[in-house]
Design an enzyme around this catalytic site. Structure first.
Site, PDB file in Angstrom:
ATOM      1  N   ASP A  36     130.111 -30.006  37.745  1.00  0.00           N
ATOM      2  CA  ASP A  36     130.618 -31.666  37.394  1.00  0.00           C
ATOM      3  C   ASP A  36     129.448 -31.243  39.473  1.00  0.00           C
ATOM      4  O   ASP A  36     129.387 -32.169  40.008  1.00  0.00           O
ATOM      5  CB  ASP A  36     131.793 -32.033  37.958  1.00  0.00           C
ATOM      6  CG  ASP A  36     132.222 -32.284  36.638  1.00  0.00           C
ATOM      7  OD1 ASP A  36     130.925 -32.549  35.709  1.00  0.00           O
ATOM      8  OD2 ASP A  36     133.490 -32.805  36.508  1.00  0.00           O
ATOM      9  N   ASP A 291      91.044 -61.250  38.592  1.00  0.00           N
ATOM     10  CA  ASP A 291      91.220 -60.489  38.278  1.00  0.00           C
ATOM     11  C   ASP A 291      93.064 -60.663  37.826  1.00  0.00           C
ATOM     12  O   ASP A 291      93.007 -60.088  36.427  1.00  0.00           O
ATOM     13  CB  ASP A 291      91.344 -59.268  39.688  1.00  0.00           C
ATOM     14  CG  ASP A 291      90.194 -58.942  39.627  1.00  0.00           C
ATOM     15  OD1 ASP A 291      89.220 -58.534  38.379  1.00  0.00           O
ATOM     16  OD2 ASP A 291      89.956 -58.416  40.948  1.00  0.00           O
ATOM     17  N   GLY A 426      91.823 -54.585  28.710  1.00  0.00           N
ATOM     18  CA  GLY A 426      90.739 -53.767  27.042  1.00  0.00           C
ATOM     19  C   GLY A 426      89.272 -53.343  26.948  1.00  0.00           C
ATOM     20  O   GLY A 426      89.133 -51.619  26.464  1.00  0.00           O
ATOM     21  N   MET A 427      88.706 -53.760  27.644  1.00  0.00           N
ATOM     22  CA  MET A 427      87.299 -53.049  27.665  1.00  0.00           C
ATOM     23  C   MET A 427      87.293 -51.636  27.874  1.00  0.00           C
ATOM     24  O   MET A 427      86.713 -50.995  27.667  1.00  0.00           O
ATOM     25  CB  MET A 427      86.385 -53.610  28.010  1.00  0.00           C
ATOM     26  CG  MET A 427      84.478 -53.578  27.803  1.00  0.00           C
ATOM     27  SD  MET A 427      84.621 -53.242  26.015  1.00  0.00           S
ATOM     28  CE  MET A 427      84.183 -54.576  25.466  1.00  0.00           C
TER      29      MET A 427
END
EC number: 1.3.7.7
Length: 505
Positions: A36, A291, A426-427
Site C-alpha cells: 500500500d 482552420d 481527412g486529407m
C-alpha cells in the site's frame, strides 16, 4: 471494494497523502501493509520536485498483527517529530489496515503527549470515500483545525482586495501551471493572492486565510469543503467558477467584480475582458478562423473528472462548434451536478467508472477525436482515434516542464492547440495511407471488448482498408447496420456492395 487493473480515482489514503504532502513542513505517517506504500514512488516519478516525499510507512507485519499496532505507530510518530521537526503530522490508515478496526485516535492522543508537532488522524472512512472526496475532506479538516485554534480571534480583513486560492495540490492535472495563471489573472484585476492551499502552504498560513476578501475554488473536486467552512465561520464569499475557456473566464472575472463592488471597492472589468478576448487570447480569433471552421460538426467524446470534462464539453460545443456525441465522468458521487452542467451541450451523458464500458461506448460512437484521461489515450490508440488528454489520471507526459495552464486566457490558447491538434485532418490521413505513411493502421472491425456479432472476411477487410480514412468508419458502420438488418453474420464483398446500393451511393 472491487478488484480492478485500472481505477480512475485512487483509494482514500491517496487523497489524504496528496493533501499532506502538498503542505510545507507537514509529514504523513501511513499505517499500512507493504504494497500500500506506493505513493512515494508514484509522486517521486510524476512530480518534478527536488525534495523527498514526506511520507513514512508504519508497516503492518505479522508482529503487529500479533500484538497490536499502538507501540509501533506511536514510536514512528515521535521519531519523525524528532528527526524532521514538522509543524503537523497526519496519520492515515489504508483500506487494508482499516480492516483491523484499531483505535487510531487513541494512538494520536498518546503520540501528541510526546510530540512538539500537532498530530491529526485523517477523518476519512476508507470504504465510503475515494481519492477526490478524501482529499477534499482532509483539506477541510486541516483548515478547520487551525482556524479553530484562533478561538474567534480572526485577523482583520486586508485593506486591499485579496483572495485565497483553495484546491491546488500535488499530483493534480496541470495544477502548478493553473495556479500561476490564476495569480496572474487576479493580479491583472488588482487582487493580491493571500494564501494558496494546500500546495506550498504552511499550516500557520491557514490562520491568515480569514483576512482575504473572498476564496477562489478553481476545481469542483478539491477545495470546496474548506471554502464552505470558511464561508460559515468568517462570512467570506467563494467563487467556484472554473475559468476554463473564453466564456467561463469572462464569467469568473464578472464574479470577482461583483464581490469586490459588494464589499466597497469600485471596479469595472468589461474593457479588460474585451481586450483580453479580442487581442491577447488567440482562442477567440482562432475559433473564427478557417482552420477551426473545418472542425465544425466534427464528432467528439469527452470523459474525465467533473471539472475538466464539464469545461471541455462547454468549450467544444459553444466555442468551437464541435458536436459532443457524449460527455462522461467517473465521479459518480457528484453525478447530478455533472448532468446539469452538460445535459444541453451533448447528445448523451455517461456516468461510469468502468473503463471497459467507456471503451465500448467510444468504439460504438466512432468519434473523430477523444478528450479524456490516460486510459482514453490507450483506448484511442487501439481504435486509431486521436486523443487529447484533459483530465487526471495522467502519466508523466502530462506533467510538462514547460508552461501549460488550462485556466485563464493563456489556458484558452493551450486548449485551442490541443483541440485542433487532436483531430486528424481527412486529407492528411488519406495521403499517409496512399504513400505508406507511418500512421497507417490495420482496420479495426470489432468493439473494445470484442463482442461484435459480425465477422469480416479477408476480402471485405482489404476492400475496407482501401477506403479513405476520413469516411471509412461511416462506411463500416453503414455496412454492419445493413448486415444486421438483413440477417447476415458475416460481411463479404457482396454484402458491402449491397449495403452501398441500399444507402443510395
Amino acid at each position: 471494494m472491487k478488484l480492478a487493473y485500472w481505477m480512475y480515482a485512487g483509494p482514500a489514503h491517496i487523497g489524504t497523502l496528496r493533501i499532506a504532502t502538498s503542505f510545507k513542513n507537514v509529514h504523513a505517517i501511513m499505517h499500512a501493509p507493504l504494497g500500500d506504500d506506493y505513493f512515494n514512488v508514484m509522486r517521486s516519478m510524476l512530480e518534478r520536485e527536488r525534495d523527498f516525499t514526506p511520507v513514512t510507512a508504519s508497516v503492518v507485519d505479522r508482529k503487529v498483527l500479533g500484538r497490536g499496532s499502538q507501540d509501533k505507530v506511536v514510536t514512528n510518530i515521535v521519531r519523525k517529530d524528532q528527526e524532521e521537526a514538522p509543524d503537523l503530522i497526519v496519520l492515515t490508515p489504508t483500506c487494508t489496515s482499516s480492516i483491523l478496526q484499531e483505535d487510531l485516535q487513541n494512538f494520536v492522543a498518546r503520540a501528541q503527549e510526546q510530540s512538539k508537532a500537532d498530530v491529526l488522524l485523517a477523518d476519512v472512512n476508507h470504504y465510503r470515500y475515494n481519492e477526490f472526496t478524501a482529499a477534499d475532506r482532509t483539506l477541510t479538516q486541516i483548515v478547520s483545525y487551525y482556524i479553530e485554534k484562533l478561538a474567534g480571534n480572526l485577523p482583520a480583513r486586508s485593506e486591499k482586495p485579496t483572495a485565497n486560492i483553495l484546491g491546488i495540490s500535488t499530483l493534480g492535472f496541470h495544477n502548478h501551471h493553473d495556479c500561476r495563471e490564476l495569480k496572474q489573472l487576479l493580479a491583472d484585476l488588482g487582487v493580491e493572492v493571500n494564501v494558496v492551499a494546500p500546495e506550498g502552504c504552511s499550516v500557520h498560513d491557514i490562520q491568515k486565510m480569514p483576512s482575504a476578501w473572498f476564496n477562489v475554488v478553481p476545481y469542483r473536486e478539491l477545495g470546496r469543503g474548506a471554502a464552505e467552512y470558511l464561508q460559515r465561520q468568517t462570512g467570506q464569499p467563494l467563487i467556484d467558477i472554473t475559468p476554463m475557456g473564453i466564456l467561463q473566464t469572462a464569467r469568473f472575472i464578472r464574479a470577482v467584480q461583483q464581490i469586490l463592488n459588494t464589499q466597497g471597492a469600485r471596479v469595472e472589468y468589461e474593457e479588460y475582458i474585451r481586450s483580453q478576448t479580442l487581442f491577447v487570447s488567440q482562442a477567440a480569433w482562432f475559433s473564427r478562423s478557417i482552420d477551426c471552421q473545418n472542425l465544425q460538426g466534427k464528432r467528439a467524446v469527452v470523459y474525465g473528472d467533473l471539472t475538466h470534462a464539464a469545461a471541455m464539453t462547454r468549450i467544444l460545443a459553444r466555442e468551437m462548434g464541435v458536436r459532443v456525441v457524449w460527455a462522461g465522468t467517473f465521479c459518480k458521487y457528484d453525478a447530478e451536478w455533472f448532468k446539469a452542467e452538460v445535459a444541453d451541450l451533448c447528445d448523451e451523458v455517461l456516468i461510469s467508472d468502468d473503463h471497459a464500458e467507456v471503451g465500448d461506448r467510444i468504439a460504438a460512437a466512432e468519434p473523430a477525436a477523444i478528450f479524456g484521461t490516460q486510459m482514453e489515450r490507450h483506448i484511442g490508440k487501439r481504435l486509431n482515434i486521436p486523443c487529447g488528454v484533459i483530465s487526471s489520471p495522467i502519466h508523466i507526459q502530462n506533467f510538462p516542464v514547460g508552461y501549460r495552464p488550462f485556466l485563464g486566457y493563456e489556458g484558452t490558447n493551450q486548449i485551442a492547440d490541443l483541440v485542433y491538434n487532436s483531430f486528424t485532418l481527412g486529407m492528411e490521413d488519406h495521403l499517409l495511407e496512399v504513400f505508406g505513411g507511418h500512421d497507417t493502421k490495420e482496420v479495426i472491425t470489432k468493439t473494445m471488448t470484442a463482442q461484435s456479432d459480425l465477422e469480416w472476411d479477408e476480402a471485405a477487410t482489404r476492400e475496407l482498408a482501401k477506403i479513405p480514412g476520413f469516411v471509412r468508419s461511416k462506411v463500416k458502420r453503414n455496412t454492419e447496420k445493413f448486415a444486421r438488418e438483413s440477417g447476415r453474420d458475416k460481411i463479404t464483398l457482396e454484402v458491402m456492395y449491397a449495403a452501398k446500393e441500399a444507402a443510395g451511393a
